[in-house]
Write a protein that holds these residues in place. Structure first.
Motif, PDB file in Angstrom:
ATOM      1  N   ALA A 157       0.798  -1.148   0.163  1.00 14.22           N
ATOM      2  CA  ALA A 157      -0.252   0.086   0.129  1.00 14.22           C
ATOM      3  C   ALA A 157       0.778   1.502  -0.039  1.00 14.22           C
ATOM      4  N   ARG A 158       2.016   1.248   0.831  1.00 11.10           N
ATOM      5  CA  ARG A 158       2.856   2.542   0.606  1.00 11.10           C
ATOM      6  C   ARG A 158       3.661   2.742  -0.576  1.00 11.10           C
ATOM      7  N   ARG A 159       3.541   1.464  -1.155  1.00  6.68           N
ATOM      8  CA  ARG A 159       4.109   1.543  -2.679  1.00  6.68           C
ATOM      9  C   ARG A 159       3.193   2.144  -3.672  1.00  6.68           C
ATOM     10  N   GLY A 160       2.127   2.452  -3.131  1.00  2.39           N
ATOM     11  CA  GLY A 160       1.112   2.869  -4.097  1.00  2.39           C
ATOM     12  C   GLY A 160      -0.112   1.984  -4.835  1.00  2.39           C
ATOM     13  N   GLN A 161       0.084   0.761  -4.243  1.00  2.90           N
ATOM     14  CA  GLN A 161      -1.032  -0.177  -4.663  1.00  2.90           C
ATOM     15  C   GLN A 161      -2.349  -0.228  -3.955  1.00  2.90           C
ATOM     16  N   ARG A 162      -3.296  -0.412  -4.723  1.00  4.44           N
ATOM     17  CA  ARG A 162      -4.701  -0.562  -4.014  1.00  4.44           C
ATOM     18  C   ARG A 162      -4.718  -2.082  -3.637  1.00  4.44           C
ATOM     19  N   VAL A 163      -4.916  -2.171  -2.135  1.00  7.75           N
ATOM     20  CA  VAL A 163      -4.606  -3.434  -1.403  1.00  7.75           C
ATOM     21  C   VAL A 163      -5.962  -3.523  -0.604  1.00  7.75           C
ATOM     22  N   ALA A 164      -6.277  -5.108  -0.733  1.00 14.14           N
ATOM     23  CA  ALA A 164      -7.274  -5.487   0.173  1.00 14.14           C
ATOM     24  C   ALA A 164      -6.853  -6.654   1.174  1.00 14.14           C
ATOM     25  N   VAL A 165      -7.160  -6.454   2.424  1.00 13.38           N
ATOM     26  CA  VAL A 165      -6.716  -7.610   3.211  1.00 13.38           C
ATOM     27  C   VAL A 165      -7.809  -8.480   3.689  1.00 13.38           C
ATOM     28  N   ILE A 166      -8.009  -9.744   3.412  1.00 14.94           N
ATOM     29  CA  ILE A 166      -9.034 -10.397   4.046  1.00 14.94           C
ATOM     30  C   ILE A 166      -8.648 -11.511   5.239  1.00 14.94           C
ATOM     31  N   ASP A 167      -9.363 -11.525   6.202  1.00 17.15           N
ATOM     32  CA  ASP A 167      -8.868 -12.275   7.390  1.00 17.15           C
ATOM     33  C   ASP A 167     -10.259 -12.986   7.872  1.00 17.15           C
ATOM     34  N   ARG A 168     -10.108 -14.491   7.955  1.00 13.05           N
ATOM     35  CA  ARG A 168     -11.322 -15.367   8.436  1.00 13.05           C
ATOM     36  C   ARG A 168     -11.881 -14.606   9.832  1.00 13.05           C
ATOM     37  N   PHE A 169     -10.669 -14.446  10.822  1.00  7.82           N
ATOM     38  CA  PHE A 169     -11.156 -14.113  11.911  1.00  7.82           C
ATOM     39  C   PHE A 169     -10.906 -12.553  12.644  1.00  7.82           C
ATOM     40  N   GLY A 170      -9.926 -12.133  11.863  1.00  6.18           N
ATOM     41  CA  GLY A 170      -9.400 -10.787  12.214  1.00  6.18           C
ATOM     42  C   GLY A 170      -8.135 -11.211  12.924  1.00  6.18           C
ATOM     43  N   SER A 171      -7.191  -9.817  12.709  1.00  5.18           N
ATOM     44  CA  SER A 171      -5.784 -10.063  13.030  1.00  5.18           C
ATOM     45  C   SER A 171      -5.544 -10.131  14.440  1.00  5.18           C
ATOM     46  N   HIS A 192      -6.633 -12.938  16.444  1.00  8.14           N
ATOM     47  CA  HIS A 192      -7.509 -13.768  16.844  1.00  8.14           C
ATOM     48  C   HIS A 192      -6.626 -15.057  17.565  1.00  8.14           C
ATOM     49  N   GLU A 193      -7.107 -15.361  18.674  1.00  9.41           N
ATOM     50  CA  GLU A 193      -6.523 -16.736  19.595  1.00  9.41           C
ATOM     51  C   GLU A 193      -6.172 -17.746  18.826  1.00  9.41           C
ATOM     52  N   VAL A 194      -6.861 -18.172  17.666  1.00  7.90           N
ATOM     53  CA  VAL A 194      -6.703 -19.404  16.887  1.00  7.90           C
ATOM     54  C   VAL A 194      -5.704 -19.262  15.557  1.00  7.90           C
ATOM     55  N   THR A 195      -5.144 -18.139  15.629  1.00  8.93           N
ATOM     56  CA  THR A 195      -4.390 -17.692  14.686  1.00  8.93           C
ATOM     57  C   THR A 195      -2.940 -17.627  14.904  1.00  8.93           C
ATOM     58  N   SER A 196      -2.039 -17.698  13.928  1.00 10.91           N
ATOM     59  CA  SER A 196      -0.651 -17.885  14.204  1.00 10.91           C
ATOM     60  C   SER A 196       0.022 -16.565  14.739  1.00 10.91           C
ATOM     61  N   SER A 197      -0.461 -15.518  14.618  1.00 11.52           N
ATOM     62  CA  SER A 197       0.380 -14.272  15.154  1.00 11.52           C
ATOM     63  C   SER A 197      -0.430 -13.954  16.392  1.00 11.52           C
ATOM     64  N   THR A 198      -1.255 -14.788  17.155  1.00  8.09           N
ATOM     65  CA  THR A 198      -1.692 -14.313  18.451  1.00  8.09           C
ATOM     66  C   THR A 198      -0.873 -14.161  19.437  1.00  8.09           C
ATOM     67  N   GLY A 199      -1.035 -13.545  20.516  1.00  4.67           N
ATOM     68  CA  GLY A 199      -0.253 -13.539  21.602  1.00  4.67           C
ATOM     69  C   GLY A 199       0.319 -12.234  22.034  1.00  4.67           C
ATOM     70  N   ALA A 200       0.817 -12.055  23.146  1.00  3.45           N
ATOM     71  CA  ALA A 200       1.523 -10.858  23.692  1.00  3.45           C
ATOM     72  C   ALA A 200       2.756 -10.536  23.287  1.00  3.45           C
ATOM     73  N   SER A 201       3.715 -11.619  22.888  1.00  5.85           N
ATOM     74  CA  SER A 201       5.240 -11.406  22.686  1.00  5.85           C
ATOM     75  C   SER A 201       5.528 -12.526  21.730  1.00  5.85           C
ATOM     76  N   ARG A 202       6.723 -12.216  20.970  1.00 13.56           N
ATOM     77  CA  ARG A 202       7.650 -12.994  20.359  1.00 13.56           C
ATOM     78  C   ARG A 202       9.036 -12.728  20.489  1.00 13.56           C
TER      79      ARG A 202
END
Length: 388
Positions: A26-40, A42-52
């Motif tokens: 998007a910051r390179r100027g593209q028109r972008v859509a993000v689709i996520d089944r649960f939302g960024s 969410h507890e069942v996704t790989s990116s959940t949690g407080a820290s890495r």
């Protein structure tokens, strides 16, 4: 269903891989859509949690340099947002001499300081840690913790501010080539674009299979435990690498400080049994007990008081390297692969976005991450440990 919306790129998946890609495109100027089944996040996704964890101690120069780029990228996002994302307290690495030597060689080759420590040196940095008489250690300062929940929030805000459209919770039901571009259906809407970025974490394999592309991806369920240990929040992170036997890696452990909580610890291997339809994961208290037994042996004077234990998925590739490349075949560059986190992707967030955007815009995929590399010619094992 409403009429088709048109974009340059549709990103499937709003975790760190997808959201960093959306922000960069998007910051390179593209028109972008993000689709996520649960939302960024969410507890069942790989990116959940407080820290890495975050570190530059890798035994391959590609990852050392990618980590340095990511740290700079996270700092840029901190400056942009005013939110603290990195908590850099350094890291201590323990393990077989050959592993430590390889880590030290590659880190030093990148111009980063890394020091060999004896028991006294470890005690000076991490007084609570117990080292066995035969053990050696390494320490480097460019390491510690990514406050993952904050980092993902900032990435999502930055992507939206750059013009990305975020559709969540919304589930992809179909994807197909469409003339010179692609079509994606969600049941709520139809979208068209020049290309898709597949960054759906453990759901990527099934979606790609529907698109006629089978990759050796093995989703697993990983578990982490946060200790109520406020005295450890300024201590270094820890990676305890284990020896690799003739039948494969025995597995290791890792940990890092988490401001406001204490210290996070985990085994570096997940369990089989991931289910695409699960909406929450209950802790495995047998695994938790094994982890606490290790913690007591390594930190005998620290009370092992559990703040919380949680499970979430990750997706192993056979060689523990990511996949960032065009799909090829009938899809060509209309389908960009951004998957196979192998348990160590989150830390690289901003740098992953750059890699994906470069490939989407016609650049060559890094040799190590290509979809046709020899390391992907065998099947992945869900329970394999993190070896990078």
């Amino acid at each position: 269903m409403s009429g088709a919306q048109t974009f340059d790129t549709i990103v499937i998946g709003g975790g760190v891989f997808g959201m960093s890609s959306a922000f960069e495109l998007a910051r390179r100027g593209q028109r972008v859509a993000v689709i996520d089944r649960f939302g960024s996040g969410h507890e069942v996704t790989s990116s959940t949690g407080a820290s890495r964890s975050i570190r530059v101690a890798y035994d391959h120069p590609f990852y050392v340099n990618l980590a340095l780029e990511a740290i700079a990228g996270w700092h840029d996002l901190e400056a942009r947002s005013g939110h603290k994302i990195l908590h850099l307290t350094g890291q201590i690495d323990l393990g077989p001499a050959a592993k430590l030597a390889a880590l030290a060689d590659h880190v030093r080759a990148a111009g980063v300081e890394i020091a060999a420590l004896d028991a006294d040196g470890v005690r000076a940095l991490f007084p609570e840690m117990h080292l066995l008489p035969h053990e050696g250690a390494l320490y480097h300062a460019h390491a510690g913790t990514v406050l993952a929940e904050v980092g993902l929030m900032v990435l999502a805000q930055a992507a939206a501010e750059a013009g990305a459209t975020i559709l969540a919770p919304e589930r992809v039901t179909a994807l197909a080539p469409d003339g010179a571009g692609v079509r994606v259906d969600t049941g709520k809407r139809e979208l068209r674009a020049d290309r898709i970025v597949m960054a759906a974490g453990p759901w990527s394999g099934a979606l790609l299979s529907r698109a006629g592309l089978d990759l050796p991806l093995a989703p697993a369920v990983a578990q982490v435990t946060f200790l109520d240990a406020p005295d450890l929040t300024e201590r270094p992170g820890l990676a305890e690498w284990q020896a690799v036997g003739k039948d494969g890696a025995d597995g290791g452990l890792y940990g890092h400080p988490v401001p406001g909580i204490g210290y996070k610890i985990a085994f570096d291997a997940g369990q089989a049994g991931w289910d695409s339809e699960v909406t929450s994961w209950s802790p495995d208290f047998v695994e938790e007990r094994r982890l606490l037994d290790w913690f007591h042996a390594r930190f005998p004077d620290v009370p092992a008081k559990v703040a919380r234990t949680q499970r979430h998925p990750w997706t192993m590739t056979p060689d523990a390297d990511f996949i960032v490349d065009e799909a090829g075949g009938d899809w060509g560059r209309r389908l960009i692969l951004a998957c196979g986190c192998s348990g160590h992707a989150f830390k690289f967030g901003p740098a992953l976005g750059r890699l994906v955007a470069d490939v989407a815009e016609g650049g060559a995929a890094p040799e190590l991450l290509r979809r046709d590399r020899p390391g992907l010619l065998v099947q992945a094992t869900a329970t394999a440990p993190i070896t990078r």
